[in-house]
Each structure stands twice: as C-alpha cells, then as structure tokens.
Design a protein around this motif. Sequence first.
Motif, PDB file in Angstrom:
ATOM      1  N   THR A 121      44.599  35.098  38.774  1.00 21.39           N
ATOM      2  CA  THR A 121      43.396  34.365  39.181  1.00 21.39           C
ATOM      3  C   THR A 121      42.860  34.880  40.507  1.00 21.39           C
ATOM      4  OG1 THR A 121      44.174  32.369  38.036  1.00 21.39           O
ATOM      5  CG2 THR A 121      42.457  32.084  39.704  1.00 21.39           C
ATOM      6  N   VAL A 122      43.750  35.048  41.469  1.00 16.77           N
ATOM      7  CA  VAL A 122      43.337  35.507  42.802  1.00 16.77           C
ATOM      8  C   VAL A 122      42.771  36.923  42.744  1.00 16.77           C
ATOM      9  CG1 VAL A 122      44.161  36.108  45.112  1.00 16.77           C
ATOM     10  CG2 VAL A 122      44.927  33.993  44.026  1.00 16.77           C
ATOM     11  N   LEU A 123      43.411  37.801  41.979  1.00 15.28           N
ATOM     12  CA  LEU A 123      42.958  39.194  41.901  1.00 15.28           C
ATOM     13  C   LEU A 123      41.530  39.292  41.379  1.00 15.28           C
ATOM     14  CD1 LEU A 123      46.109  41.083  40.540  1.00 15.28           C
ATOM     15  CD2 LEU A 123      45.061  41.304  42.800  1.00 15.28           C
ATOM     16  N   VAL A 124      41.242  38.582  40.290  1.00 20.89           N
ATOM     17  CA  VAL A 124      39.902  38.666  39.709  1.00 20.89           C
ATOM     18  C   VAL A 124      38.895  37.876  40.540  1.00 20.89           C
ATOM     19  CG1 VAL A 124      38.499  38.179  37.668  1.00 20.89           C
ATOM     20  CG2 VAL A 124      40.819  39.033  37.403  1.00 20.89           C
ATOM     21  N   ALA A 125      39.288  36.695  41.018  1.00 25.81           N
ATOM     22  CA  ALA A 125      38.369  35.877  41.809  1.00 25.81           C
ATOM     23  C   ALA A 125      37.942  36.590  43.081  1.00 25.81           C
ATOM     24  CB  ALA A 125      39.017  34.536  42.148  1.00 25.81           C
ATOM     25  N   SER A 126      38.817  37.435  43.621  1.00 30.86           N
ATOM     26  CA  SER A 126      38.482  38.159  44.846  1.00 30.86           C
ATOM     27  C   SER A 126      37.293  39.089  44.653  1.00 30.86           C
ATOM     28  CB  SER A 126      39.690  38.955  45.342  1.00 30.86           C
ATOM     29  OG  SER A 126      40.057  39.959  44.415  1.00 30.86           O
ATOM     30  N   MET A 127      37.034  39.481  43.399  1.00 37.77           N
ATOM     31  CA  MET A 127      35.881  40.344  43.125  1.00 37.77           C
ATOM     32  C   MET A 127      34.571  39.637  43.435  1.00 37.77           C
ATOM     33  SD  MET A 127      36.955  42.200  39.544  1.00 37.77           S
ATOM     34  CE  MET A 127      38.490  43.122  39.391  1.00 37.77           C
ATOM     35  N   ALA A 128      34.582  38.315  43.454  1.00 37.82           N
ATOM     36  CA  ALA A 128      33.363  37.556  43.742  1.00 37.82           C
ATOM     37  C   ALA A 128      32.867  37.807  45.159  1.00 37.82           C
ATOM     38  CB  ALA A 128      33.609  36.059  43.534  1.00 37.82           C
TER      39      ALA A 128
END
Length: 270
Positions: A121-128
């Motif tokens: 979750t953190v890895l992908v959300a960081s793309m925001a």
Amino acid sequence: MEWKNLYRGLLMGISDLIPGVSGGTIAVVLGIYDRLLDAINGFFSKDWKRHLGFLIPLGIGVGAALLALSRVISYLLEYHKGPTQFFFLGLIVGVIPLLWKEADAKNHFKVPHFMMIFIGTVLVASMAFFTPDKTGTPITELTIQNGIGLFFAGWLASMAMLLPGVSGSFVLLLIGVYPTAINALSTFNIPLIAVIGAGVIVGFIVSSRGIRFLMVRYGYMTYAAIIGLVLGSLAVIFPGFAMSTVHLVASVITFVAGITIVTLLGKQSK
C-alpha cells in the motif's frame, strides 16, 4: 475461440488507458487473472496452440479499446476528470473484497501477510506524491535513439499492467512517455505503436513468468502484496473533492456505478 474474451479485452484495454488503473485489476474482477498468466506463459511452450483461443479474442479486444477509445478517454480525463476518476475508484474499491475472498485471507493471513499489505500500500500510494509532466511534447518521429527508450518504456509499463493495482499508464507518466503513447494511438502512428508494443510484449512474457512463479511458490504472500498494491492505487487515482456540486453528484453516481459493475462482473465470473 473464447469470443466472450472480446468484451473482457475491451474492459482491460480501457483500464490500461487510465493512469492509476491496472488491466491486471480488471482481469481479477473478470476472474481470468490466473488463466491470463498461464496463457501468456503457455504461448511460448510446446502447447502454445491451445492457448490461442483464449489470447486472440482477448488481444483483439485490448487492441480495439486502445485504438478506438484513446481519444474518448483523453476527453473524459480533460473535461470530466472527477467523475471519471471516481468511476475507476469504484472499480478498485469493488475488487478488494474479491481479492480477499480469492486469497481466503480470513483463514490464511497472519501478521507477515498484513505487513506485506502495508508495504504494498505504501509503495504504490507514494506515487501519488509524484507530479509527472502530462503536457510534455509527444514524440512523433521514430529514431534509433528514441526507439530504444520507447521499447524499454513499453517493457516497463507492461510489467506494471499485469500487476493488479499498478498502472502501466501511470508508469508511462512517471517516465514522461504517456503523451507520446496516447498521441501515437490517437494518430495511428504505426512505427511508434510497433516499437512500444514490442516492448509491451516482451514485458508481458518476462513478468508473467515471474508472477506465476510467485503465485505457485508463495501464493498467500503474493495475494497479500497484490491487495496492498490495489489499496495503494486508491491514493494515486483519487482526484480530490475540489469540484462543483454537479460534478460532485456525478462523481458519487459514477463511484457507485463502478462498485456495482465490479460486483456484477465478479458474480458472473464465478
């Protein structure tokens, strides 16, 4: 030929045009994710012929969506971004319970699995927090130098496309190739489409084998990672609430429509 894969391919193709939405997510919703990985792997084995009936209609649907709807998607994202993004948010929210049941998480997930969900979750959300340039000048003429870069861009994007929750389009945005890819599809620029498409095909072959291996050897942990990736993609695609009342109402409607469609497709896939 499994001609019902035409509409499945159309849905996957549409999702791959949207930065933040994954074709792999749609494959999960449609109940064909495992078969998709098996078919891509099997196509390059001695039993390749038996996979053609699955892959050809699916490929036609994906290609038709990319070529026919790239302008429509660009228009919707430019003039109706909020409702469009909330529709895909609904799709993503709706797929999470399906993944949870598919993994039988209630009976098999332990502390390490929930840690993996958090990491994904953190890895992908960081793309925001990345702000890629969506208005860069697209490449219109193919050269040896930019051709190599576009090939590897397609490779990288396709690896993301197969992972539920990771958007190939958003990867193209991050590396600055999205305007070129959309313009090539909209104008039917064959050389550019061919180079990027070749990279996509190679990426599919490589990544499908890797994902298949992980699902066979580490099934529950892989599902935990996928659930995390999907959860994280919510942050990437969320457009915010800075919109008029009309757009807000429309966004609520499209959000509910997205969840409803996923629920119906999930029941049908069973």
